[in-house]
Motif scaffolding. Structure first.
Motif: not given
Length: 328
Positions: A186-196
């Protein structure tokens, strides 16, 4: 980086022009974010080094900064069309080094505060430089300015192409990412969401305020000498403002505009790219193997950066010019 420096001009249009335009500015922001990540690796990841090991790591960073400073000015002396970032990196490493022990959450808050505050501070400082003589006084006493025949520390901090004051948030954001456990679910997906979300806030926010604030677009166009103000919310094609940009310039998000909107948008893109690359490398081992040559270049990013600028100088000034002069 390569597409921005040696790729076709964005005026070619179509998909190629769009991709080249997308890379401009955002590649250097990604470069800066990864520099912050690398600093944490050197200083100890996941746990900061302490004691003698910590002092040795600090020494390595200081030595690296000195080398980057010298290499940056040497490459700048080649007089290519590239705005060399290495000297600015040297000061950036030293500026963020005291933060290396902090946790990811604290670093993220510092990066956010820097993105919100530092661009406005830079705008005020640049205006005071234009209106007064204090910067000239500092430069006259600056040994770096005398040695390099530049504006020295004033240029690195405030007036250069990559002013340290507004590039600090990129490195601190990279340090925050490095403090995360990127192997956890989940860390990478949250990172992608924050980036978006940051990209949407930066570029979308700029587009919105430029259209809501009366005459903002026309003022930006006039400041950029008639540049494409309609693209000021995401593209460098808007051009550069004069020595004294109007307050409306703070509303644009062009990658090199040194504004809050540009920092938010560029950081968002960088985070999304990092998250995407980590996910692809983890879930698609075949692609990871095929990307081996690209990964190899990544392990020697400084060498690649230096050599490609030397190549640009060689083929433009050493190889190409004699060929022209020999033509009847």
């Amino acid at each position: 980086m390569y597409s921005a420096h040696v790729g076709p001009d964005v005026t070619v249009g179509g998909p190629v022009g769009f991709l080249v335009e997308t890379a401009r500015g955002r590649s250097s922001a990604l470069f800066a974010l990864l520099a912050g990540f690398s600093l944490v690796i050197i200083m100890g990841r996941p746990h900061p080094r302490t004691g003698r090991a910590g002092r040795q790591a600090v020494g390595r960073i200081v030595i690296r900064a000195v080398i980057l400073l010298a290499m940056g000015y040497i490459l700048t002396a080649l007089d290519t069309d590239v705005d060399v970032i290495l000297s600015f990196y040297a000061l950036l490493f030293l500026a963020v080094l005291p933060l290396y022990r902090l946790r990811a959450g604290t670093l993220a808050r510092i990066a956010a505060a820097g993105a919100l505050i530092l661009p406005q501070a830079l705008y005020v400082i640049r205006a005071s430089i234009e209106d007064g003589s204090w910067a000239d006084t500092v430069t006259s006493w600056d040994p770096l300015a005398r040695i390099t025949d530049t504006d020295g520390v004033i240029e690195l901090l405030f007036t250069g192409a990559y002013p340290v004051l507004t590039w600090i948030p990129f490195l601190v954001a990279g340090m925050a990412v490095a403090r995360l456990d990127l192997t956890r679910s989940g860390v990478r997906s949250r990172l992608a969401v924050v980036g978006g979300a940051l990209a949407l806030l930066g570029y979308g926010g700029s587009w919105l305020v430029l259209h809501l604030v009366p005459r903002a677009v026309s003022v930006v166009a006039a400041a950029a000498d008639g540049g494409s103000a309609s693209s000021a919310w995401w593209s460098d094609t808007v051009g550069e403002p004069g020595n004294r940009p109007p307050t409306a310039w703070l509303l644009v998000a062009a990658p090199h505009s040194q504004t809050t909107f540009s920092i938010l948008g560029n950081t968002g893109v960088a985070l999304a790219v990092v998250a995407a690359c980590l996910t692809v490398a983890d879930r698609m081992p075949r692609i990871k193997r095929l990307a081996g040559p690209v990964a190899s270049v990544g392990t020697m990013a400084l060498t690649s950066y230096v050599l490609h600028i030397v190549a640009l100088w060689f083929f433009a000034d050493v190889w190409y010019v004699p060929a022209i002069t020999a033509t009847p």
